[in-house]
Design a protein around this motif. Structure first.
Motif, PDB file in Angstrom:
ATOM      1  N   HIS A  56       0.848  -1.203   0.000  1.00 28.34           N
ATOM      2  CA  HIS A  56       0.000   0.000   0.000  1.00 28.34           C
ATOM      3  C   HIS A  56       0.872   1.237   0.000  1.00 28.34           C
ATOM      4  CE1 HIS A  56       0.839  -0.584   4.251  1.00 28.34           C
ATOM      5  NE2 HIS A  56       0.298   0.579   4.577  1.00 28.34           N
ATOM      6  N   HIS A  58       1.460   3.842   1.916  1.00 30.07           N
ATOM      7  CA  HIS A  58       2.061   4.548   3.061  1.00 30.07           C
ATOM      8  C   HIS A  58       3.586   4.599   2.958  1.00 30.07           C
ATOM      9  CE1 HIS A  58      -1.633   4.229   5.943  1.00 30.07           C
ATOM     10  NE2 HIS A  58      -1.686   5.279   5.153  1.00 30.07           N
ATOM     11  N   ASP A  60       5.977   4.315   5.018  1.00 32.44           N
ATOM     12  CA  ASP A  60       6.831   3.323   5.683  1.00 32.44           C
ATOM     13  C   ASP A  60       6.889   2.005   4.908  1.00 32.44           C
ATOM     14  OD1 ASP A  60       4.069   3.141   6.685  1.00 32.44           O
ATOM     15  OD2 ASP A  60       4.802   1.550   8.007  1.00 32.44           O
ATOM     16  N   HIS A  61       6.142   1.919   3.804  1.00 31.68           N
ATOM     17  CA  HIS A  61       6.189   0.726   2.947  1.00 31.68           C
ATOM     18  C   HIS A  61       6.780   1.027   1.572  1.00 31.68           C
ATOM     19  CE1 HIS A  61       3.540  -1.513   5.787  1.00 31.68           C
ATOM     20  NE2 HIS A  61       3.332  -0.265   6.159  1.00 31.68           N
ATOM     21  N   HIS A 110      -7.397  -0.437   6.279  1.00 32.91           N
ATOM     22  CA  HIS A 110      -6.293   0.434   6.729  1.00 32.91           C
ATOM     23  C   HIS A 110      -6.098   1.545   5.695  1.00 32.91           C
ATOM     24  CE1 HIS A 110      -2.420   1.620   8.392  1.00 32.91           C
ATOM     25  NE2 HIS A 110      -1.846   1.371   7.245  1.00 32.91           N
ATOM     26  N   ASP A 129      -0.517  -4.146   6.259  1.00 29.48           N
ATOM     27  CA  ASP A 129      -1.076  -3.557   7.482  1.00 29.48           C
ATOM     28  C   ASP A 129      -2.555  -3.907   7.639  1.00 29.48           C
ATOM     29  OD1 ASP A 129       1.406  -2.479   7.876  1.00 29.48           O
ATOM     30  OD2 ASP A 129       0.792  -0.386   7.699  1.00 29.48           O
TER      31      ASP A 129
HETATM   32 ZN    ZN Z   1       0.244   1.527   6.585  1.00 34.93          ZN
END
Ligand code: ZN
Ligand code: FE
Length: 251
Positions: A56, A58, A60-61, A110, A129
Protein backbone atom coordinates in the motif's frame (compact mmCIF):
# COMPACT_ATOMS: atom_id res chain seq x y z
CA UNK A 1 8.05 -24.39 1.11
CA UNK A 2 10.16 -24.30 -2.03
CA UNK A 3 11.29 -20.72 -1.46
CA UNK A 4 13.55 -19.17 1.16
CA UNK A 5 12.27 -16.26 3.24
CA UNK A 6 14.38 -13.58 4.91
CA UNK A 7 12.57 -11.13 7.15
CA UNK A 8 14.33 -7.92 8.13
CA UNK A 9 13.35 -5.15 10.53
CA UNK A 10 13.50 -1.45 9.67
CA UNK A 11 12.40 1.87 11.15
CA UNK A 12 11.19 1.32 14.71
CA UNK A 13 8.73 -1.53 14.13
CA UNK A 14 8.47 -2.39 10.40
CA UNK A 15 9.31 -5.69 8.72
CA UNK A 16 10.21 -6.30 5.08
CA UNK A 17 10.68 -9.76 3.59
CA UNK A 18 12.86 -11.18 0.82
CA UNK A 19 11.46 -14.21 -1.04
CA UNK A 20 14.00 -16.25 -2.93
CA UNK A 21 13.75 -19.22 -5.28
CA UNK A 22 17.01 -21.20 -5.01
CA UNK A 23 16.34 -22.92 -8.38
CA UNK A 24 15.95 -19.86 -10.60
CA UNK A 25 17.56 -17.24 -8.35
CA UNK A 26 14.44 -15.06 -8.59
CA UNK A 27 14.15 -12.78 -5.55
CA UNK A 28 11.35 -10.44 -4.54
CA UNK A 29 11.10 -7.96 -1.69
CA UNK A 30 7.79 -7.13 -0.07
CA UNK A 31 7.70 -3.46 1.03
CA UNK A 32 11.17 -1.91 0.70
CA UNK A 33 10.11 0.82 3.12
CA UNK A 34 13.65 1.83 3.91
CA UNK A 35 16.39 1.57 1.28
CA UNK A 36 19.34 1.03 3.65
CA UNK A 37 17.76 -1.89 5.50
CA UNK A 38 16.58 -3.46 2.24
CA UNK A 39 20.05 -3.19 0.69
CA UNK A 40 21.62 -4.63 3.83
CA UNK A 41 19.26 -7.63 3.69
CA UNK A 42 20.06 -8.17 0.00
CA UNK A 43 23.81 -8.03 0.69
CA UNK A 44 23.52 -10.31 3.70
CA UNK A 45 21.68 -13.02 1.75
CA UNK A 46 23.78 -12.64 -1.39
CA UNK A 47 20.59 -12.85 -3.45
CA UNK A 48 19.99 -10.82 -6.62
CA UNK A 49 16.82 -8.75 -6.40
CA UNK A 50 14.49 -9.15 -9.38
CA UNK A 51 11.11 -7.92 -8.12
CA UNK A 52 9.50 -5.50 -5.68
CA UNK A 53 5.97 -6.03 -4.34
CA UNK A 54 4.18 -3.11 -2.67
CA UNK A 55 1.22 -3.61 -0.31
CA UNK A 56 0.00 0.00 0.00
CA UNK A 57 0.97 3.62 -0.49
CA UNK A 58 2.06 4.55 3.06
CA UNK A 59 5.56 6.00 3.29
CA UNK A 60 6.83 3.32 5.68
CA UNK A 61 6.19 0.73 2.95
CA UNK A 62 7.35 2.71 -0.09
CA UNK A 63 10.14 5.09 0.99
CA UNK A 64 12.95 2.88 -0.31
CA UNK A 65 11.18 1.93 -3.52
CA UNK A 66 12.82 4.42 -5.92
CA UNK A 67 16.36 3.78 -4.68
CA UNK A 68 16.05 -0.01 -4.51
CA UNK A 69 14.41 -0.15 -7.95
CA UNK A 70 17.19 2.01 -9.42
CA UNK A 71 19.97 -0.02 -7.75
CA UNK A 72 18.72 -3.39 -9.03
CA UNK A 73 16.52 -2.62 -12.05
CA UNK A 74 13.83 -4.64 -10.29
CA UNK A 75 10.28 -5.02 -11.67
CA UNK A 76 7.72 -3.40 -9.37
CA UNK A 77 4.22 -4.72 -8.74
CA UNK A 78 1.74 -2.86 -6.57
CA UNK A 79 -1.43 -0.83 -6.30
CA UNK A 80 -2.46 2.04 -8.53
CA UNK A 81 -1.15 5.46 -7.55
CA UNK A 82 2.25 4.41 -6.18
CA UNK A 83 5.09 6.04 -8.13
CA UNK A 84 7.47 3.51 -9.70
CA UNK A 85 4.98 0.63 -10.02
CA UNK A 86 5.48 -1.21 -13.36
CA UNK A 87 2.51 -3.57 -13.03
CA UNK A 88 -0.60 -2.14 -11.39
CA UNK A 89 -2.46 -4.90 -9.56
CA UNK A 90 -5.97 -5.09 -8.18
CA UNK A 91 -7.95 -7.68 -6.25
CA UNK A 92 -8.40 -10.99 -8.05
CA UNK A 93 -5.25 -10.52 -10.14
CA UNK A 94 -2.76 -13.35 -10.38
CA UNK A 95 0.89 -13.32 -11.33
CA UNK A 96 3.68 -15.86 -11.41
CA UNK A 97 6.85 -15.73 -9.35
CA UNK A 98 9.47 -18.38 -10.17
CA UNK A 99 6.73 -20.72 -11.39
CA UNK A 100 4.50 -20.21 -8.32
CA UNK A 101 1.08 -18.57 -8.52
CA UNK A 102 0.64 -15.40 -6.50
CA UNK A 103 -2.99 -14.43 -5.82
CA UNK A 104 -3.59 -10.76 -5.21
CA UNK A 105 -6.18 -10.01 -2.53
CA UNK A 106 -7.64 -6.53 -2.18
CA UNK A 107 -8.05 -5.94 1.56
CA UNK A 108 -9.11 -2.31 2.05
CA UNK A 109 -9.66 -0.87 5.52
CA UNK A 110 -6.29 0.43 6.73
CA UNK A 111 -6.00 2.09 3.30
CA UNK A 112 -8.26 1.82 0.27
CA UNK A 113 -5.45 0.53 -1.96
CA UNK A 114 -4.23 -2.31 0.28
CA UNK A 115 -3.08 -5.46 -1.51
CA UNK A 116 -2.13 -8.75 0.12
CA UNK A 117 -0.09 -11.43 -1.66
CA UNK A 118 -1.03 -15.10 -1.24
CA UNK A 119 1.19 -17.92 -2.50
CA UNK A 120 -1.06 -21.01 -2.24
CA UNK A 121 1.67 -23.50 -3.17
CA UNK A 122 3.89 -22.06 -0.42
CA UNK A 123 1.07 -21.66 2.10
CA UNK A 124 2.30 -18.12 2.73
CA UNK A 125 0.45 -14.80 2.74
CA UNK A 126 1.77 -11.25 3.09
CA UNK A 127 -0.87 -9.21 4.89
CA UNK A 128 0.74 -5.74 4.96
CA UNK A 129 -1.08 -3.56 7.48
CA UNK A 130 -4.36 -5.50 7.25
CA UNK A 131 -3.81 -8.45 9.60
CA UNK A 132 -1.25 -8.21 12.42
CA UNK A 133 -0.33 -10.72 15.09
CA UNK A 134 -3.37 -10.55 17.41
CA UNK A 135 -4.39 -7.28 15.74
CA UNK A 136 -5.44 -5.49 12.58
CA UNK A 137 -4.54 -2.20 10.94
CA UNK A 138 -6.01 1.14 11.97
CA UNK A 139 -8.75 2.46 9.71
CA UNK A 140 -6.90 5.43 8.23
CA UNK A 141 -8.98 5.46 5.02
CA UNK A 142 -11.59 2.69 5.10
CA UNK A 143 -14.62 1.77 7.19
CA UNK A 144 -15.05 -1.01 9.77
CA UNK A 145 -17.35 -2.82 7.32
CA UNK A 146 -14.59 -2.77 4.68
CA UNK A 147 -11.96 -4.07 7.10
CA UNK A 148 -14.20 -6.85 8.40
CA UNK A 149 -14.90 -7.97 4.82
CA UNK A 150 -11.15 -7.86 4.09
CA UNK A 151 -10.22 -9.92 7.14
CA UNK A 152 -12.77 -12.54 6.12
CA UNK A 153 -10.86 -12.97 2.83
CA UNK A 154 -7.83 -13.95 4.93
CA UNK A 155 -9.77 -16.10 7.41
CA UNK A 156 -10.78 -18.55 4.67
CA UNK A 157 -7.15 -19.31 3.75
CA UNK A 158 -5.91 -22.71 4.96
CA UNK A 159 -5.28 -22.56 8.71
CA UNK A 160 -1.65 -23.69 8.29
CA UNK A 161 -0.92 -20.61 6.13
CA UNK A 162 2.14 -18.67 7.33
CA UNK A 163 1.31 -14.97 7.82
CA UNK A 164 3.93 -12.28 7.28
CA UNK A 165 2.69 -8.86 8.41
CA UNK A 166 4.43 -5.51 8.19
CA UNK A 167 4.73 -4.39 11.82
CA UNK A 168 5.89 -5.66 15.20
CA UNK A 169 2.84 -4.47 17.16
CA UNK A 170 2.35 -7.77 18.95
CA UNK A 171 3.02 -6.75 22.56
CA UNK A 172 0.43 -3.95 22.53
CA UNK A 173 -1.98 -6.11 20.53
CA UNK A 174 -1.76 -8.93 23.08
CA UNK A 175 -2.53 -6.53 25.94
CA UNK A 176 -5.59 -5.24 24.12
CA UNK A 177 -6.72 -8.75 23.10
CA UNK A 178 -6.69 -9.82 26.75
CA UNK A 179 -8.88 -6.84 27.64
CA UNK A 180 -11.75 -8.07 25.43
CA UNK A 181 -11.11 -11.84 25.63
CA UNK A 182 -9.65 -12.36 29.13
CA UNK A 183 -10.69 -16.00 29.61
CA UNK A 184 -9.28 -17.30 26.30
CA UNK A 185 -6.72 -19.94 27.38
CA UNK A 186 -4.97 -19.99 23.98
CA UNK A 187 -4.64 -16.20 24.13
CA UNK A 188 -3.26 -16.21 27.68
CA UNK A 189 -0.63 -18.81 26.73
CA UNK A 190 0.24 -16.98 23.54
CA UNK A 191 0.64 -13.64 25.31
CA UNK A 192 3.17 -15.28 27.66
CA UNK A 193 5.07 -16.84 24.74
CA UNK A 194 5.15 -13.52 22.93
CA UNK A 195 6.50 -11.69 26.00
CA UNK A 196 9.25 -14.31 26.29
CA UNK A 197 10.19 -14.05 22.60
CA UNK A 198 10.35 -10.25 22.73
CA UNK A 199 12.42 -10.32 25.93
CA UNK A 200 14.92 -12.47 24.00
CA UNK A 201 14.97 -9.95 21.14
CA UNK A 202 13.17 -12.31 18.74
CA UNK A 203 10.47 -11.26 16.26
CA UNK A 204 6.91 -12.51 16.78
CA UNK A 205 6.33 -12.43 13.00
CA UNK A 206 5.61 -14.56 11.01
CA UNK A 207 2.59 -16.21 12.57
CA UNK A 208 0.11 -18.81 11.34
CA UNK A 209 -3.53 -18.26 10.43
CA UNK A 210 -4.54 -20.97 12.91
CA UNK A 211 -3.05 -19.02 15.84
CA UNK A 212 -4.77 -15.84 14.67
CA UNK A 213 -8.14 -17.57 14.42
CA UNK A 214 -7.71 -18.75 18.02
CA UNK A 215 -6.37 -15.55 19.60
CA UNK A 216 -6.90 -12.47 17.41
CA UNK A 217 -10.03 -10.69 18.69
CA UNK A 218 -10.51 -8.95 15.32
CA UNK A 219 -11.12 -12.37 13.74
CA UNK A 220 -13.40 -13.49 16.58
CA UNK A 221 -16.46 -11.18 16.65
CA UNK A 222 -18.67 -14.30 16.55
CA UNK A 223 -17.10 -15.65 19.75
CA UNK A 224 -19.72 -15.87 22.55
CA UNK A 225 -17.25 -14.91 25.31
CA UNK A 226 -16.13 -11.75 23.47
CA UNK A 227 -19.76 -10.84 22.71
CA UNK A 228 -20.65 -11.31 26.37
CA UNK A 229 -17.66 -9.21 27.49
CA UNK A 230 -18.85 -6.40 25.18
CA UNK A 231 -22.53 -6.83 26.04
CA UNK A 232 -23.28 -7.42 22.33
CA UNK A 233 -24.84 -10.89 22.34
CA UNK A 234 -27.38 -10.10 19.61
CA UNK A 235 -25.30 -7.80 17.37
CA UNK A 236 -24.01 -8.79 13.92
CA UNK A 237 -20.38 -9.88 13.51
CA UNK A 238 -19.73 -6.63 11.64
CA UNK A 239 -21.10 -4.57 14.54
CA UNK A 240 -19.01 -6.49 17.08
CA UNK A 241 -15.92 -6.07 14.89
CA UNK A 242 -16.52 -2.30 14.67
CA UNK A 243 -16.83 -2.07 18.46
CA UNK A 244 -13.57 -4.04 18.98
CA UNK A 245 -11.81 -1.73 16.50
CA UNK A 246 -13.25 1.36 18.26
CA UNK A 247 -12.06 0.10 21.65
CA UNK A 248 -8.56 -0.60 20.31
CA UNK A 249 -8.35 2.97 18.97
CA UNK A 250 -9.05 4.25 22.49
CA UNK A 251 -7.04 1.62 24.39
ZN1 ZN B 1 0.24 1.53 6.59
FE1 FE C 1 2.71 0.48 7.98
Amino acid sequence: MAFDYFQFPYNSDNYGVLIHDPKTGATAVVDPGEAGATEAAISQTGWTLSEIWITHHHWDHTDGLAAVKANHGAFVRGPEGVAGVDQVLSGGAKFEFAGADVDVLHTPGHTLDMLNFHLPSEEVVFTGDTLFVMGCGRLTEGTPEMMWESLQKLMVLPSETVVYCSHEYTEANAKFALSVDPENAALITRAEMVALKLSQGQPTVPTRMEAELETNPFLRPSDPAIRAALGMETATDGEVFAEIRRRKDNF
